[in-house]
Design an enzyme around this catalytic site. Structure first.
Site, PDB file in Angstrom:
ATOM      1  N   GLY A 252       0.857  -1.334  -0.120  1.00 54.18           N
ATOM      2  CA  GLY A 252       0.724  -0.376   0.376  1.00 54.18           C
ATOM      3  C   GLY A 252       1.554   1.289   0.230  1.00 54.18           C
ATOM      4  CB  ILE A 253      -0.084   4.029   1.495  1.00 49.50           C
ATOM      5  CG1 ILE A 253      -1.029   4.748   1.124  1.00 49.50           C
ATOM      6  CG2 ILE A 253       0.843   5.815   2.158  1.00 49.50           C
ATOM      7  CD1 ILE A 253      -2.056   6.099   1.886  1.00 49.50           C
TER       8      ILE A 253
ATOM      9  NE  ARG B 294       0.048  -7.034  11.337  1.00 50.16           N
ATOM     10  CZ  ARG B 294      -1.429  -6.370  11.106  1.00 50.16           C
ATOM     11  NH1 ARG B 294      -0.798  -6.294  12.861  1.00 50.16           N
ATOM     12  NH2 ARG B 294      -1.554  -6.372  10.647  1.00 50.16           N
TER      13      ARG B 294
ATOM     14  CE1 TYR C  52      -7.148   4.484  10.099  1.00 50.35           C
ATOM     15  CE2 TYR C  52      -9.033   6.105   9.236  1.00 50.35           C
ATOM     16  CZ  TYR C  52      -7.990   5.714   8.806  1.00 50.35           C
ATOM     17  OH  TYR C  52      -7.047   6.085   7.591  1.00 50.35           O
TER      18      TYR C  52
ATOM     19  CB  ALA D 184     -10.600   9.102  17.953  1.00 50.85           C
ATOM     20  CB  SER D 185      -6.150   6.417  15.777  1.00 50.40           C
ATOM     21  OG  SER D 185      -6.805   5.903  14.422  1.00 50.40           O
TER      22      SER D 185
HETATM   23  P1  NDP Z   1      -2.908  -1.291   3.776  1.00 49.27           P
HETATM   24  O1  NDP Z   1      -4.018  -2.133   4.385  1.00 49.27           O
HETATM   25  O2  NDP Z   1      -2.388  -2.061   2.503  1.00 49.27           O
HETATM   26  O3  NDP Z   1      -1.495  -1.326   5.231  1.00 49.27           O
HETATM   27  C1  NDP Z   1      -1.611  -1.280   5.787  1.00 49.27           C
HETATM   28  C2  NDP Z   1       0.571  -2.022   6.644  1.00 49.27           C
HETATM   29  O4  NDP Z   1       0.108  -1.108   8.191  1.00 49.27           O
HETATM   30  C3  NDP Z   1       0.192  -2.925   6.250  1.00 49.27           C
HETATM   31  O5  NDP Z   1       2.087  -2.799   5.710  1.00 49.27           O
HETATM   32  C4  NDP Z   1       0.453  -3.182   7.975  1.00 49.27           C
HETATM   33  O6  NDP Z   1       0.814  -4.775   7.651  1.00 49.27           O
HETATM   34  C5  NDP Z   1       0.991  -2.397   8.921  1.00 49.27           C
HETATM   35  N1  NDP Z   1       0.273  -2.858  10.224  1.00 49.27           N
HETATM   36  C6  NDP Z   1      -0.854  -2.913  10.333  1.00 49.27           C
HETATM   37  N2  NDP Z   1      -0.958  -3.106  11.810  1.00 49.27           N
HETATM   38  C7  NDP Z   1       0.627  -2.775  12.231  1.00 49.27           C
HETATM   39  C8  NDP Z   1       0.791  -3.039  13.213  1.00 49.27           C
HETATM   40  N3  NDP Z   1       0.309  -3.330  14.692  1.00 49.27           N
HETATM   41  N4  NDP Z   1       2.460  -3.381  13.262  1.00 49.27           N
HETATM   42  C9  NDP Z   1       3.098  -3.709  12.357  1.00 49.27           C
HETATM   43  N5  NDP Z   1       2.802  -3.021  11.398  1.00 49.27           N
HETATM   44  C10 NDP Z   1       0.946  -2.938  11.010  1.00 49.27           C
HETATM   45  O7  NDP Z   1      -2.765   0.571   4.039  1.00 49.27           O
HETATM   46  P2  NDP Z   1      -2.782   1.656   3.776  1.00 49.27           P
HETATM   47  O8  NDP Z   1      -1.661   1.745   2.581  1.00 49.27           O
HETATM   48  O9  NDP Z   1      -3.827   1.631   2.699  1.00 49.27           O
HETATM   49  O10 NDP Z   1      -2.767   2.760   4.662  1.00 49.27           O
HETATM   50  C11 NDP Z   1      -1.656   2.998   5.551  1.00 49.27           C
HETATM   51  C12 NDP Z   1      -1.755   4.627   6.358  1.00 49.27           C
HETATM   52  O11 NDP Z   1      -2.351   5.419   5.439  1.00 49.27           O
HETATM   53  C13 NDP Z   1      -2.492   4.168   7.489  1.00 49.27           C
HETATM   54  O12 NDP Z   1      -1.672   4.737   8.081  1.00 49.27           O
HETATM   55  C14 NDP Z   1      -3.640   4.387   7.039  1.00 49.27           C
HETATM   56  O13 NDP Z   1      -5.130   4.458   8.136  1.00 49.27           O
HETATM   57  C15 NDP Z   1      -3.656   5.528   5.781  1.00 49.27           C
HETATM   58  N6  NDP Z   1      -4.126   6.190   5.329  1.00 49.27           N
HETATM   59  C16 NDP Z   1      -5.098   5.100   4.215  1.00 49.27           C
HETATM   60  C17 NDP Z   1      -6.060   5.253   3.402  1.00 49.27           C
HETATM   61  C18 NDP Z   1      -6.435   5.063   1.521  1.00 49.27           C
HETATM   62  O14 NDP Z   1      -7.473   5.151   1.535  1.00 49.27           O
HETATM   63  N7  NDP Z   1      -5.798   4.071   1.796  1.00 49.27           N
HETATM   64  C19 NDP Z   1      -6.998   7.050   3.279  1.00 49.27           C
HETATM   65  C20 NDP Z   1      -5.982   7.622   4.441  1.00 49.27           C
HETATM   66  C21 NDP Z   1      -4.868   7.211   5.471  1.00 49.27           C
HETATM   67  P3  NDP Z   1       0.424  -5.866   7.613  1.00 49.27           P
HETATM   68  O15 NDP Z   1       0.793  -5.786   5.734  1.00 49.27           O
HETATM   69  O16 NDP Z   1       1.777  -7.372   8.047  1.00 49.27           O
HETATM   70  O17 NDP Z   1      -0.411  -6.496   7.827  1.00 49.27           O
END
Ligand code: NDP
Length: 234
Positions: free
Chosen positions: A13-14, A34, A140, A142-143
């Site tokens: 993702g991002i 993770r 979400y 709030a965080s």
């Molecule tokens: P994804 O769900 O595609 O990826 C999330 C990433 O975070 C994965 O690499 C995941 O690891 C990791 N992760 C989640 N929980 C944990 C943890 N406890 N410890 C370590 N790693 C963790 O998310 P996005 O790429 O869409 O989002 C990335 C960020 O951008 C997030 O903070 C999201 O809230 C924010 N965001 C996204 C938007 C969107 O439209 N997509 C919009 C606005 C904000 P694993 O692969 O192991 O699960």
């Protein structure tokens, strides 16, 4: 000169797009993952950011490989959407623990080295819904709103050490997170976005690269929206 960069949640993702963008700019880039496998071409360290000991161990590995972290991108995040009346306390606290306290854990660990070096860049990935609110996402939102107060406090605390702390607030971006939304909800979202489309992960990555670069040396405590105009005015 290449810098030591760490992106949390950089396995997809991002986060992955941010890691690739910074790597393309010549930095040494490590990502936390993770589950599954680390992405190709990047130094991967396994880490669950809800566990302080794992965060510390991950930083030690990164320090051994590429030196103390000079640029931290706190990107890892989760959603557990539910209407308030149906939301369990665990749904609320686990989202806060990952998105907000997780960012606290990695930022706290990163500033140790940054303060010593008297330089550093921290970018926290929030969301447009942090300031706009979103029904069914009270935990979400709030965080993500919490990250703004957190970043601005750090910006004040750490400015004298030449450490900048900024927030990027993405709107709806094409990732697994948004692909999981029902079709009608996706169409409704796009209707409300002035630019009429989702953003790409690369569009977030380029903004992070800017904030981590020389051109942003005088920017701290800022919340940069990358949302196609969705959150305008907030
Ligand atoms: P994804 O769900 O595609 O990826 C999330 C990433 O975070 C994965 O690499 C995941 O690891 C990791 N992760 C989640 N929980 C944990 C943890 N406890 N410890 C370590 N790693 C963790 O998310 P996005 O790429 O869409 O989002 C990335 C960020 O951008 C997030 O903070 C999201 O809230 C924010 N965001 C996204 C938007 C969107 O439209 N997509 C919009 C606005 C904000 P694993 O692969 O192991 O699960």
């Amino acid at each position: 000169m290449s810098r030591s960069v760490l992106v949390t949640g950089g396995s997809r993702g991002i986060g992955l797009a941010i890691a690739r963008e910074l790597k393309a700019g010549g930095d040494d880039v490590a990502v936390t993952y993770r589950s599954g496998e680390p992405p190709e071409g990047l130094f991967g360290v396994q880490c669950d950011i809800t566990d302080t000991a794992q965060v510390d161990a991950a930083f030690k590995q990164v320090e051994d490989e590429q030196g103390p972290v000079e640029v931290l991108v706190a990107n890892a995040g989760i959603t557990k959407d539910q209407l308030l009346a149906l939301m369990s306390e665990d749904d609320f606290s686990s989202v806060l623990d990952t998105n907000l306290t997780g960012s606290f854990r990695v930022a706290k660990r990163a500033v140790r080295g940054m303060m010593r070096k008297r330089t550093g860049r921290i970018v926290l990935i929030s969301s447009v819904v942090g300031l706009l609110g979103s029904g069914g996402q009270a935990n979400y939102a709030a965080s993500k709103a919490g990250l703004v107060g957190f970043a601005r406090s750090l910006a004040r605390e750490l400015g004298s050490r030449n450490i900048t702390v900024n927030v990027v607030a993405p709107g709806f971006i094409e990732t697994d997170m948004t692909a999981a939304l029902p079709e009608e909800r996706q169409a409704e979202i796009k209707k409300n976005v002035p630019l009429g489309r989702y953003g790409s992960t690369e569009e977030i990555a380029k903004t992070v690269r800017f904030l981590a670069g020389d051109g942003a040396a005088y920017i701290t405590g800022a919340v940069i929206p990358v949302d196609g105009g969705l959150g305008m005015g907030h």
